[in-house]
Motif scaffolding. Structure first.
Motif, PDB file in Angstrom:
ATOM      1  N   LEU A 242       0.671  -1.438  -0.201  1.00 16.08           N
ATOM      2  CA  LEU A 242      -0.194  -0.018  -0.089  1.00 16.08           C
ATOM      3  C   LEU A 242       0.897   1.281   0.115  1.00 16.08           C
ATOM      4  O   LEU A 242       0.605   2.186  -0.777  1.00 16.08           O
ATOM      5  N   LEU A 243       1.983   1.315   0.595  1.00 13.12           N
ATOM      6  CA  LEU A 243       2.547   2.381   0.986  1.00 13.12           C
ATOM      7  C   LEU A 243       3.493   2.736  -0.520  1.00 13.12           C
ATOM      8  O   LEU A 243       3.625   3.907  -0.643  1.00 13.12           O
ATOM      9  N   SER A 244       3.819   1.546  -0.926  1.00 11.06           N
ATOM     10  CA  SER A 244       4.714   1.809  -2.353  1.00 11.06           C
ATOM     11  C   SER A 244       4.096   2.373  -3.334  1.00 11.06           C
ATOM     12  O   SER A 244       4.234   3.353  -4.234  1.00 11.06           O
ATOM     13  N   ALA A 245       2.332   1.736  -3.335  1.00 10.86           N
ATOM     14  CA  ALA A 245       1.550   2.311  -4.275  1.00 10.86           C
ATOM     15  C   ALA A 245       0.879   3.749  -4.129  1.00 10.86           C
ATOM     16  O   ALA A 245       0.586   4.372  -4.924  1.00 10.86           O
ATOM     17  N   ARG A 246       0.731   4.059  -2.706  1.00  8.12           N
ATOM     18  CA  ARG A 246       0.032   5.297  -2.444  1.00  8.12           C
ATOM     19  C   ARG A 246       1.022   5.994  -1.388  1.00  8.12           C
ATOM     20  O   ARG A 246       0.727   6.185  -0.152  1.00  8.12           O
ATOM     21  N   PRO A 247       2.113   6.533  -1.708  1.00  5.99           N
ATOM     22  CA  PRO A 247       3.155   7.148  -0.864  1.00  5.99           C
ATOM     23  C   PRO A 247       2.826   8.348  -0.466  1.00  5.99           C
ATOM     24  O   PRO A 247       3.202   8.881   0.471  1.00  5.99           O
TER      25      PRO A 247
END
Lengths: 348, 348
Positions: A242-247
């Motif tokens: 999730l964090l990679s996709a939505r930084p």
DNA sequence: CTGAAAGCGCTAACAC
DNA sequence: GTGTTAGCGCTTTCAG
């Protein structure tokens, strides 16, 4: 020699013979029932003591048609939620003079069917099931039909009840509390990591999240949500994903503490500083939540209370003082603020 | 009507009557014993199935003089070591067709005496005790004298054995491995936090520490050592205390993971960066050791193996294939390097 | 191959 | 107050 002192395998008969009374008298003395003269009482007690007599609980259970144990089914005791639950259940069971037989369904090849089949109604009078979202309802209902008391605890949806007596808590309220906390801190870009399918066991918690997002007029995006399994490792992976996709997210709501702790590590491993760069909030308040650095902000659910009430309900059921449709509600969830949440960087 | 279909409380008698055979034949069919014609076998099986018959394990236990359970005593299931131990013990017990009755001695007002008194040799055939350094040896010996199998697992001192069969591991070797790791990294100013009195349960681990210090020609100082209790919180407090008093330490050996995780937090709260400013190493390798940030470098002890061998030994004892002086050794401890240790700052 | 009798250790019910 | 009888559900003899 007329005195047999110590007999490691003494039965009630031996005590009776030695004390010169009938077995019934011994039984009465030992259980504090019936009327026995003080004199005989003392003699029996002394004899029992001298022989080292201890009643055979198996024999007692057979004749009384009542077992001195209760069965507890949980998914896996190494998930830190369950030791807390099991301990409370154990202590409550003890208050009712019962011991606990535990089944780790995750590790039984048959998911606990064999355990239920063997134990329920035979070695144990009743079964307390800790809900994990994957219950063998058919089997539980079948047991119930047999007249064996079954109780489900940690039921998440007070408005959508099973056909089995249960102990429930308001999971939606818990989800709301968690997300309201984020909104009040000023977060708008809030992601979600749910430890079950959308309509799985954490569905109520997720519904609370959605409600608050809607009330705050934040448009939800499926891209900001992940549905995974309820473990530390799955939380870690989902967090990274999730964090990679939505930084640009400033906060994440996780449906359960164990995956939330995984998300904390994922954030840390990706170079995020919690709570400066990212706030994390979840639900449950297991012991490790307060041992992490930063401490995990979470919504405490009444774990011990659910265990205790589960056992009590089982006992009530056995006594005929509760029915198959009894529902027991527990205290409302409460927010516990620790170090994993703060206002978003932009607003500071 | 000659067909009674389903009987929730069917006994072996009901099945026999319905199948038109004797109870003995039913018993034989169900247990796969004796010689029964294929025809009768099928009929009995069908009848049992139709009635929903399930054998009463309590009755079976009474007549066989043998319980289908084993007792497990541990201090407290919420200490993360015990769920791992209990799970392995449970699975091994299942392999021997036995369920587990668990006692949390920390929470029983009498430290488990009542549990032993009631359960051992009556509800359960034997007792597996997870050593916590504070065992009621008198009671355990008394049980053993009665002929009830007792096994102590997690015995820390292979060279100093109890008068009860036990499963042991080399705690001194574990201590050595941990401290050798620090010495090899170049540390000389090494403190110690021990989760027991000097000659308590972690005495072997401490002896390993002392040995390595001596071999490395590092003069030990009582001022660099703390003796406390084996919990997260006690570790935290001792860590704060030690680091405040001896800020020049570059590494700390902690005798157990749980207090070590507390020490990690203490270091963090005091502004130390682990492992840059301070290395921390301990012993056990519980699940949380790999979930902390940084991960905890530790010496893994064979937890599951000790649980399994404890149960097996109990079973052997019951079968007369082991004696009161049997000792079972386990695999040697192994170092698990994670992020909490590094070379001291000075040497970089 | 199958059955009848005895009994595991204890307690409930009723007699004395 | 105390003893006797019966039986919980099952398995182990030992006959047939």
């Amino acid at each position: 020699m007329s005195s047999k002192p110590f007999n490691p395998a003494a039965t009630i008969k031996d005590v009776a013979a030695q004390a010169g009374v009938s077995v019934m008298t011994v039984s009465n003395v030992l259980r504090g029932r019936g009327r026995v003269s003080e004199e005989t009482r003392k003699r029996v007690l002394e004899t029992a003591e001298r022989q080292g007599y201890r009643p055979n609980l198996t024999a007692r259970a057979l004749v009384e048609g009542k077992a001195p144990t209760l069965a507890l089914m949980l998914s896996c005791i190494t998930n830190p939620f369950y030791p807390e639950f099991a301990l409370a259940a154990n202590l409550e069971a003890l208050r009712h003079e019962r011991h606990l037989l535990v089944c780790n369904t995750d590790h039984e090849p048959d998911g606990g069917s064999g355990f239920l089949e063997q134990v329920a109604g035979s070695l144990s009078d009743g079964v307390l099931v800790a809900n994990n979202g994957d219950l063998p309802m058919d089997e539980l209902l079948r047991l119930q039909e047999r007249g064996i008391p079954v109780v489900i605890s940690v039921w998440e949806l007070p408005d959508d009840l099973p056909d089995i007596p249960c102990v429930t808590f308001d999971s939606k309220a818990a989800g709301k509390l968690a997300v309201e906390h984020l909104v009040e801190l000023g977060h708008r870009r809030i992601g979600a990591i749910i430890g079950s399918p959308k309509h799985g066991i954490h569905g109520g918690r997720y519904a609370g999240f959605r409600d608050v997002m809607r009330a705050a007029k934040i448009k939800p995006s499926a891209a900001d949500e992940r549905f995974t399994k309820d473990s530390f490792e799955h939380g870690y992976e989902a967090g990274k994903d999730l964090l990679s996709a939505r930084p640009d997210l400033t906060a994440i709501f996780v449906s359960n503490d164990l995956p939330a702790l995984g998300v904390m590590n994922a954030a840390s491993d990706l170079g995020y500083s919690v709570p400066d760069d990212l706030s994390i909030v979840s639900i449950t308040d297991i012991i490790p939540a307060r041992q992490s650095r930063p401490g995990l902000t979470t919504v405490a659910i009444p774990t011990a209370e659910m265990a205790e009430k589960g056992v009590s309900l089982l006992v009530e059921l056995m006594a005929g003082r509760a029915t198959e449709s009894t529902v027991v509600h527990t205290s409302p969830p409460t927010l516990v603020v620790r170090g994993s949440t703060a206002a978003p960087a932009a607003s500071r």
